[in-house]
Design a protein around this motif. Structure first.
Motif, PDB file in Angstrom:
ATOM      1  N   ILE A 275       3.322 -16.814   9.624  1.00 52.23           N
ATOM      2  CA  ILE A 275       2.159 -17.514   9.063  1.00 52.23           C
ATOM      3  C   ILE A 275       0.872 -16.707   9.187  1.00 52.23           C
ATOM      4  O   ILE A 275       0.068 -16.642   8.252  1.00 52.23           O
ATOM      5  CB  ILE A 275       2.022 -18.897   9.730  1.00 52.23           C
ATOM      6  CG1 ILE A 275       3.234 -19.752   9.306  1.00 52.23           C
ATOM      7  CG2 ILE A 275       0.717 -19.578   9.346  1.00 52.23           C
ATOM      8  CD1 ILE A 275       3.396 -21.035  10.048  1.00 52.23           C
ATOM      9  N   LYS A 276       0.674 -16.039  10.314  1.00 50.78           N
ATOM     10  CA  LYS A 276      -0.556 -15.265  10.503  1.00 50.78           C
ATOM     11  C   LYS A 276      -0.751 -14.180   9.431  1.00 50.78           C
ATOM     12  O   LYS A 276      -1.869 -14.020   8.922  1.00 50.78           O
ATOM     13  CB  LYS A 276      -0.576 -14.629  11.899  1.00 50.78           C
ATOM     14  CG  LYS A 276      -1.916 -13.977  12.215  1.00 50.78           C
ATOM     15  CD  LYS A 276      -1.932 -13.339  13.590  1.00 50.78           C
ATOM     16  CE  LYS A 276      -3.252 -12.642  13.843  1.00 50.78           C
ATOM     17  NZ  LYS A 276      -3.260 -11.928  15.135  1.00 50.78           N
ATOM     18  N   PRO A 277       0.315 -13.422   9.039  1.00 52.56           N
ATOM     19  CA  PRO A 277       0.111 -12.414   7.984  1.00 52.56           C
ATOM     20  C   PRO A 277      -0.358 -13.010   6.660  1.00 52.56           C
ATOM     21  O   PRO A 277      -1.134 -12.382   5.927  1.00 52.56           O
ATOM     22  CB  PRO A 277       1.506 -11.784   7.833  1.00 52.56           C
ATOM     23  CG  PRO A 277       2.179 -12.009   9.132  1.00 52.56           C
ATOM     24  CD  PRO A 277       1.684 -13.340   9.605  1.00 52.56           C
ATOM     25  N   VAL A 278       0.086 -14.239   6.351  1.00 56.50           N
ATOM     26  CA  VAL A 278      -0.346 -14.893   5.109  1.00 56.50           C
ATOM     27  C   VAL A 278      -1.815 -15.289   5.209  1.00 56.50           C
ATOM     28  O   VAL A 278      -2.573 -15.180   4.245  1.00 56.50           O
ATOM     29  CB  VAL A 278       0.542 -16.119   4.800  1.00 56.50           C
ATOM     30  CG1 VAL A 278       0.117 -16.763   3.484  1.00 56.50           C
ATOM     31  CG2 VAL A 278       2.010 -15.706   4.715  1.00 56.50           C
ATOM     32  N   LEU A 279      -2.237 -15.729   6.395  1.00 57.03           N
ATOM     33  CA  LEU A 279      -3.666 -16.043   6.606  1.00 57.03           C
ATOM     34  C   LEU A 279      -4.517 -14.790   6.433  1.00 57.03           C
ATOM     35  O   LEU A 279      -5.617 -14.846   5.869  1.00 57.03           O
ATOM     36  CB  LEU A 279      -3.883 -16.630   7.996  1.00 57.03           C
ATOM     37  CG  LEU A 279      -3.345 -18.035   8.261  1.00 57.03           C
ATOM     38  CD1 LEU A 279      -3.808 -18.520   9.626  1.00 57.03           C
ATOM     39  CD2 LEU A 279      -3.789 -18.990   7.189  1.00 57.03           C
ATOM     40  N   ASN A 280      -4.007 -13.672   6.932  1.00 56.74           N
ATOM     41  CA  ASN A 280      -4.733 -12.402   6.742  1.00 56.74           C
ATOM     42  C   ASN A 280      -4.884 -12.076   5.261  1.00 56.74           C
ATOM     43  O   ASN A 280      -5.948 -11.639   4.816  1.00 56.74           O
ATOM     44  CB  ASN A 280      -3.994 -11.268   7.453  1.00 56.74           C
ATOM     45  CG  ASN A 280      -4.049 -11.380   8.963  1.00 56.74           C
ATOM     46  OD1 ASN A 280      -4.926 -12.063   9.514  1.00 56.74           O
ATOM     47  ND2 ASN A 280      -3.137 -10.731   9.656  1.00 56.74           N
TER      48      ASN A 280
ATOM     49  N   ILE B 147      -4.536  -5.949   0.448  1.00 55.47           N
ATOM     50  CA  ILE B 147      -3.384  -6.698  -0.072  1.00 55.47           C
ATOM     51  C   ILE B 147      -2.320  -5.731  -0.559  1.00 55.47           C
ATOM     52  O   ILE B 147      -1.123  -5.919  -0.321  1.00 55.47           O
ATOM     53  CB  ILE B 147      -3.823  -7.663  -1.194  1.00 55.47           C
ATOM     54  CG1 ILE B 147      -4.735  -8.746  -0.624  1.00 55.47           C
ATOM     55  CG2 ILE B 147      -2.603  -8.286  -1.885  1.00 55.47           C
ATOM     56  CD1 ILE B 147      -5.319  -9.690  -1.650  1.00 55.47           C
ATOM     57  N   LEU B 148      -2.756  -4.669  -1.243  1.00 60.68           N
ATOM     58  CA  LEU B 148      -1.804  -3.665  -1.734  1.00 60.68           C
ATOM     59  C   LEU B 148      -1.070  -3.011  -0.559  1.00 60.68           C
ATOM     60  O   LEU B 148       0.136  -2.768  -0.621  1.00 60.68           O
ATOM     61  CB  LEU B 148      -2.523  -2.598  -2.555  1.00 60.68           C
ATOM     62  CG  LEU B 148      -3.314  -3.067  -3.790  1.00 60.68           C
ATOM     63  CD1 LEU B 148      -3.825  -1.872  -4.571  1.00 60.68           C
ATOM     64  CD2 LEU B 148      -2.467  -3.944  -4.686  1.00 60.68           C
ATOM     65  N   GLN B 149      -1.810  -2.743   0.520  1.00 64.46           N
ATOM     66  CA  GLN B 149      -1.204  -2.104   1.694  1.00 64.46           C
ATOM     67  C   GLN B 149      -0.240  -3.058   2.412  1.00 64.46           C
ATOM     68  O   GLN B 149       0.792  -2.637   2.933  1.00 64.46           O
ATOM     69  CB  GLN B 149      -2.292  -1.656   2.667  1.00 64.46           C
ATOM     70  CG  GLN B 149      -3.168  -0.524   2.140  1.00 64.46           C
ATOM     71  CD  GLN B 149      -4.420  -0.307   2.985  1.00 64.46           C
ATOM     72  OE1 GLN B 149      -4.546  -0.861   4.070  1.00 64.46           O
ATOM     73  NE2 GLN B 149      -5.359   0.477   2.471  1.00 64.46           N
ATOM     74  N   ALA B 150      -0.582  -4.360   2.408  1.00 60.69           N
ATOM     75  CA  ALA B 150       0.225  -5.344   3.146  1.00 60.69           C
ATOM     76  C   ALA B 150       1.611  -5.517   2.546  1.00 60.69           C
ATOM     77  O   ALA B 150       2.524  -5.998   3.223  1.00 60.69           O
ATOM     78  CB  ALA B 150      -0.498  -6.691   3.170  1.00 60.69           C
ATOM     79  N   LYS B 151       1.777  -5.112   1.311  1.00 61.98           N
ATOM     80  CA  LYS B 151       3.082  -5.254   0.655  1.00 61.98           C
ATOM     81  C   LYS B 151       4.161  -4.453   1.389  1.00 61.98           C
ATOM     82  O   LYS B 151       5.351  -4.781   1.317  1.00 61.98           O
ATOM     83  CB  LYS B 151       2.979  -4.794  -0.804  1.00 61.98           C
ATOM     84  CG  LYS B 151       4.202  -5.113  -1.623  1.00 61.98           C
ATOM     85  CD  LYS B 151       4.069  -4.620  -3.050  1.00 61.98           C
ATOM     86  CE  LYS B 151       5.379  -4.858  -3.792  1.00 61.98           C
ATOM     87  NZ  LYS B 151       5.380  -4.294  -5.136  1.00 61.98           N
ATOM     88  N   LYS B 152       3.748  -3.417   2.110  1.00 62.57           N
ATOM     89  CA  LYS B 152       4.711  -2.558   2.820  1.00 62.57           C
ATOM     90  C   LYS B 152       5.206  -3.179   4.125  1.00 62.57           C
ATOM     91  O   LYS B 152       6.167  -2.694   4.711  1.00 62.57           O
ATOM     92  CB  LYS B 152       4.061  -1.199   3.116  1.00 62.57           C
ATOM     93  CG  LYS B 152       3.618  -0.443   1.870  1.00 62.57           C
ATOM     94  CD  LYS B 152       2.781   0.767   2.244  1.00 62.57           C
ATOM     95  CE  LYS B 152       2.203   1.461   1.022  1.00 62.57           C
ATOM     96  NZ  LYS B 152       1.246   2.530   1.390  1.00 62.57           N
ATOM     97  N   SER B 153       4.547  -4.232   4.585  1.00 59.44           N
ATOM     98  CA  SER B 153       4.926  -4.816   5.884  1.00 59.44           C
ATOM     99  C   SER B 153       5.060  -6.331   5.773  1.00 59.44           C
ATOM    100  O   SER B 153       4.309  -7.086   6.385  1.00 59.44           O
ATOM    101  CB  SER B 153       3.881  -4.472   6.945  1.00 59.44           C
ATOM    102  OG  SER B 153       2.582  -4.868   6.522  1.00 59.44           O
ATOM    103  N   LEU B 154       6.008  -6.781   4.958  1.00 57.19           N
ATOM    104  CA  LEU B 154       6.218  -8.210   4.765  1.00 57.19           C
ATOM    105  C   LEU B 154       6.947  -8.823   5.968  1.00 57.19           C
ATOM    106  O   LEU B 154       7.797  -8.175   6.580  1.00 57.19           O
ATOM    107  CB  LEU B 154       7.059  -8.439   3.504  1.00 57.19           C
ATOM    108  CG  LEU B 154       6.433  -7.997   2.179  1.00 57.19           C
ATOM    109  CD1 LEU B 154       7.439  -8.164   1.048  1.00 57.19           C
ATOM    110  CD2 LEU B 154       5.186  -8.795   1.884  1.00 57.19           C
ATOM    111  N   PRO B 155       6.648 -10.085   6.304  1.00 54.23           N
ATOM    112  CA  PRO B 155       7.321 -10.723   7.438  1.00 54.23           C
ATOM    113  C   PRO B 155       8.816 -10.950   7.186  1.00 54.23           C
ATOM    114  O   PRO B 155       9.600 -11.023   8.118  1.00 54.23           O
ATOM    115  CB  PRO B 155       6.605 -12.067   7.593  1.00 54.23           C
ATOM    116  CG  PRO B 155       5.475 -12.073   6.652  1.00 54.23           C
ATOM    117  CD  PRO B 155       5.596 -10.930   5.727  1.00 54.23           C
ATOM    118  N   ALA B 156       9.200 -11.102   5.894  1.00 60.28           N
ATOM    119  CA  ALA B 156      10.610 -11.303   5.543  1.00 60.28           C
ATOM    120  C   ALA B 156      10.826 -10.837   4.112  1.00 60.28           C
ATOM    121  O   ALA B 156       9.905 -10.889   3.290  1.00 60.28           O
ATOM    122  CB  ALA B 156      10.993 -12.778   5.692  1.00 60.28           C
ATOM    123  N   GLU B 157      12.045 -10.411   3.817  1.00 57.83           N
ATOM    124  CA  GLU B 157      12.367  -9.888   2.488  1.00 57.83           C
ATOM    125  C   GLU B 157      12.123 -10.922   1.390  1.00 57.83           C
ATOM    126  O   GLU B 157      11.706 -10.592   0.288  1.00 57.83           O
ATOM    127  CB  GLU B 157      13.842  -9.443   2.462  1.00 57.83           C
ATOM    128  CG  GLU B 157      14.287  -8.836   1.140  1.00 57.83           C
ATOM    129  CD  GLU B 157      13.528  -7.568   0.768  1.00 57.83           C
ATOM    130  OE1 GLU B 157      13.322  -7.342  -0.439  1.00 57.83           O
ATOM    131  OE2 GLU B 157      13.132  -6.818   1.688  1.00 57.83           O
TER     132      GLU B 157
END
Length: 265
Positions: free
Chosen positions: A141-146, A159-169
């Motif tokens: 949940i915290k990554p989505v809040l970020n 947001i573009l960078q966060a695509k590389k570190s998703l919490p789940a596939e």
């Protein structure tokens, strides 16, 4: 027709395969929905029988599979329906059932969907249902809040960078939708901030490879023209032609307003 226990076993077995048969799963889920209507579990209590609780847990697991199936088939209307049903098991039956090990993953997924579809009000309503420790510490949940903070602050590159570190596939589909939204916002900022820009720099700002099909498609969709120097020309995109309104139309509208005012008085 299969009963709930058989549907559960068959669906769970099929979905656990490396490449499940989506059509067969859809058929099993149709049967599940009928059984869910027939099997009136009522309002479970803490004193509910172990058999009733077991039925509820099976139904909850099947709904979790249904949510994943809706994403695999890109049926987002079904996603919303299944997620609404699943929330009943997560929030209304929380005193009766042992929490699902996948609960936080699906909660985060639902929040990401709302963010990706720009339903910010629904996003914040959903947040109010969650305890503070989940918002600050949970890995789903915290990554989505970020992401929501980045979006609201206009930090689209994050947001573009966060695509590389998703919490789940399973988050990747909705993340792609959010990234597309972010890229459109970046492109809009570029159009308003610059008269022209080299395609290579535009690609860098948007997180694309220079000359990639994605960049060319975006340029075409947003009507970016290439000038004689090979740059994208943004200067003409924001100039609107003055709309011409005839004197007759203006006079007609004024008379109409005057008549309406007379009626009010």
């Amino acid at each position: 027709p299969l009963n709930m226990a058989n549907l559960y076993n068959e669906l769970k077995n099929e979905w656990s395969k490396h490449a499940p048969n989506l059509a067969h799963c859809a058929s099993l889920l149709d049967g599940f929905k009928l059984e869910l209507v027939r099997s009136d579990f009522g309002s479970p209590q803490a004193s509910s029988s172990s058999r009733q609780k077991e039925q509820l847990i099976r139904a909850r697991e099947m709904l979790e599979i249904a949510v994943e199936h809706s994403i695999a088939t890109k049926d987002y209307a079904a996603f919303e329906r299944y997620m609404a049903q699943l929330n009943t098991y997560y929030f209304d039956y929380d005193k009766v059932l042992v929490p699902s090990v996948h609960m936080h993953k699906f909660m985060g997924l639902n929040l990401l969907y709302m963010l990706a579809t720009n339903r910010i009000a629904d996003f914040h309503i959903e947040l109010e249902r969650l305890p503070m420790p989940l918002l600050t510490n949970n890995n789903f949940i915290k990554p989505v809040l970020n992401l929501e903070n980045y979006f609201m602050e206009g930090r689209y590159n994050k947001i573009l960078q966060a695509k590389k570190s998703l919490p789940a596939e399973i988050y990747s589909n909705f993340m792609d939708m959010l990234v597309d939204t972010a890229r459109d916002e970046i492109a809009s900022c570029m159009e308003k901030s610059y008269d022209k820009m080299a395609p290579k720099l535009a690609a860098q700002r948007l997180g694309y490879r220079p000359g990639s099909k994605e960049l060319l498609d975006l340029a075409q969709r947003r009507h970016w023209k290439v000038d004689s120097e090979g740059n994208y020309d943004y200067a003409g995109l924001n100039t609107r032609q003055a709309e011409k309104v005839s004197a007759k139309d203006i006079a007609s509208n004024n008379l109409s307003y005057a008549q309406e005012l007379e009626k009010i008085v």
